[in-house]
Scaffold this motif. Structure first.
Motif, mmCIF file in Angstrom:
data_model
loop_
_atom_site.group_PDB
_atom_site.id
_atom_site.type_symbol
_atom_site.label_atom_id
_atom_site.label_comp_id
_atom_site.label_asym_id
_atom_site.label_seq_id
_atom_site.Cartn_x
_atom_site.Cartn_y
_atom_site.Cartn_z
ATOM 1 N N ASP A 98 1.707 -38.716 67.482
ATOM 2 C CA ASP A 98 2.016 -38.401 66.101
ATOM 3 C C ASP A 98 3.372 -37.998 65.852
ATOM 4 N N ASN A 99 3.769 -38.108 64.475
ATOM 5 C CA ASN A 99 5.225 -37.884 63.975
ATOM 6 C C ASN A 99 5.546 -36.522 64.570
ATOM 7 N N THR A 109 -2.809 -32.578 63.372
ATOM 8 C CA THR A 109 -3.393 -34.157 63.985
ATOM 9 C C THR A 109 -4.650 -33.717 64.449
ATOM 10 N N THR A 110 -5.516 -34.644 64.138
ATOM 11 C CA THR A 110 -6.749 -34.893 64.334
ATOM 12 C C THR A 110 -7.157 -36.073 65.216
ATOM 13 N N PHE A 111 -8.085 -36.050 66.154
ATOM 14 C CA PHE A 111 -8.347 -37.169 66.837
ATOM 15 C C PHE A 111 -9.714 -37.183 67.421
#
Lengths: 155, 161
Positions: A98-99, A109-111
């Motif tokens: 991610d950035n 951030t989620t994944f």
């Protein structure tokens, strides 16, 4: 007269999770902030041990991480990885970038991932979540929340 | 007179998923990289098929997609990535979810980004199997590559009511 009896077995075997307490942005949990200085090694954010089914085991993994980029212009990035086992000896099964750019910039951030472990593995599998910053000029801080879940599924 | 007696041990009745192999950033899976520009249009990222129970249930859908906004040319505002989920396929199915994320970045150097989606499909089932398709369309961008990971999951949850 006999009644038809139907038993439906479910597929969710177990649900394991790890969260900060409180699981908030800028949490007061002593596990955070996790400081990622420039040119630093991966840092373990969380490990969970998930009991797995003996037959057709699947582990549905998800994570949410809140970070703060103190000062980094491009091309700074933040890489999150999931290891089956410990980060140094285990197997990398998932990663995403991610950035990491910003100037006092907050980011979430989620994944999700699904691991299909080989049956030779034991009855329990440990998964570790790590974060590593690349090309950042100043620190990137993991400030919370940190959520790491593992749902053991019999497929 | 007979009556049926049913025991539901728990509520997760079916689960389907698709991932790249390996499911990592800059994956070596031949499905990626998927190069996108303004002329590419809508691209299918993943399709999954889920067996479903006949009675009422909810389908919890989730997806994760990693992409890189390429430099040296910047993708300036309003550069966007539109993610869609169809029940069925894009041509003949029903659009049930869309979300738009930023496609900006890449000024001089690449910008990496991860998008995560969640949706619940509450449509009543008419058959024993349902398929879902995840697509992406980039608009007003310079150059973006879908590089992995790609995760797409569907979990059927039985309705207790």
């Amino acid at each position: 007269m006999a009644n038809p009896l139907k038993i439906r077995l479910g597929k969710l075997i177990q649900f394991i999770f790890d969260i900060l307490r409180p699981n908030t942005s800028n949490s007061t949990d002593p596990r955070v902030p996790v400081i990622l200085p420039p040119a630093s090694e991966p840092v373990t954010l969380s490990c969970i041990t998930v009991p797995v089914s003996k037959e057709s085991p699947l582990v549905w993994l998800s994570a949410t991480i809140g970070s703060l980029s103190v000062f980094s212009l491009d091309p700074s990035r933040l890489v999150f990885s999931i290891w089956r086992g410990q980060p140094d000896t285990g197997e990398l099964i998932f990663s995403t970038a991610d950035n990491g750019q910003g100037n006092g910039t907050s980011r979430t951030t989620t994944f999700t991932h699904v691991d299909q472990p080989n049956r030779r593995f034991c009855r329990k599998i440990t998964y570790c979540l790590t974060a590593q910053a690349f090309d950042n000029e100043d620190n990137i801080n993991i400030i919370g929340p940190v959520t790491f879940t593992g749902a053991s599924i019999k497929n | 007179m007979s009556s049926s007696f049913q025991i539901n041990i728990e509520r997760l009745s079916n689960f389907a998923y698709d991932t790249l192999n390996p499911n990592i950033s800059d994956s070596t899976d031949p499905r990626v990289p998927i190069p996108l520009d303004n002329t590419t249009g809508e691209v299918i990222l993943s399709t999954i098929r889920l067996p479903v129970q006949k009675e009422k249930s909810f389908i919890w859908l989730s997806a994760t997609v990693g992409f890189r906004v390429n430099g040296p040319d910047a993708s300036n505002p309003p550069a966007a990535m539109i993610f869609r989920i169809y029940r069925g396929n894009p041509d003949t199915g029903n659009l049930i979810y869309t979300t738009t994320d930023s496609g900006q970045g890449g000024a001089g150097e690449p910008t990496f980004r991860t998008t995560n989606l969640n949706h619940v499909d509450t449509q009543k089932k008419t058959c024993s199997c349902v398929s879902y398709t995840l697509t992406v369309e980039a608009v007003d961008i310079e150059s973006i590559d879908i590089i992995g990971p790609i995760t797409f999951t569907a979990a059927e949850i039985l309705d207790s009511n």
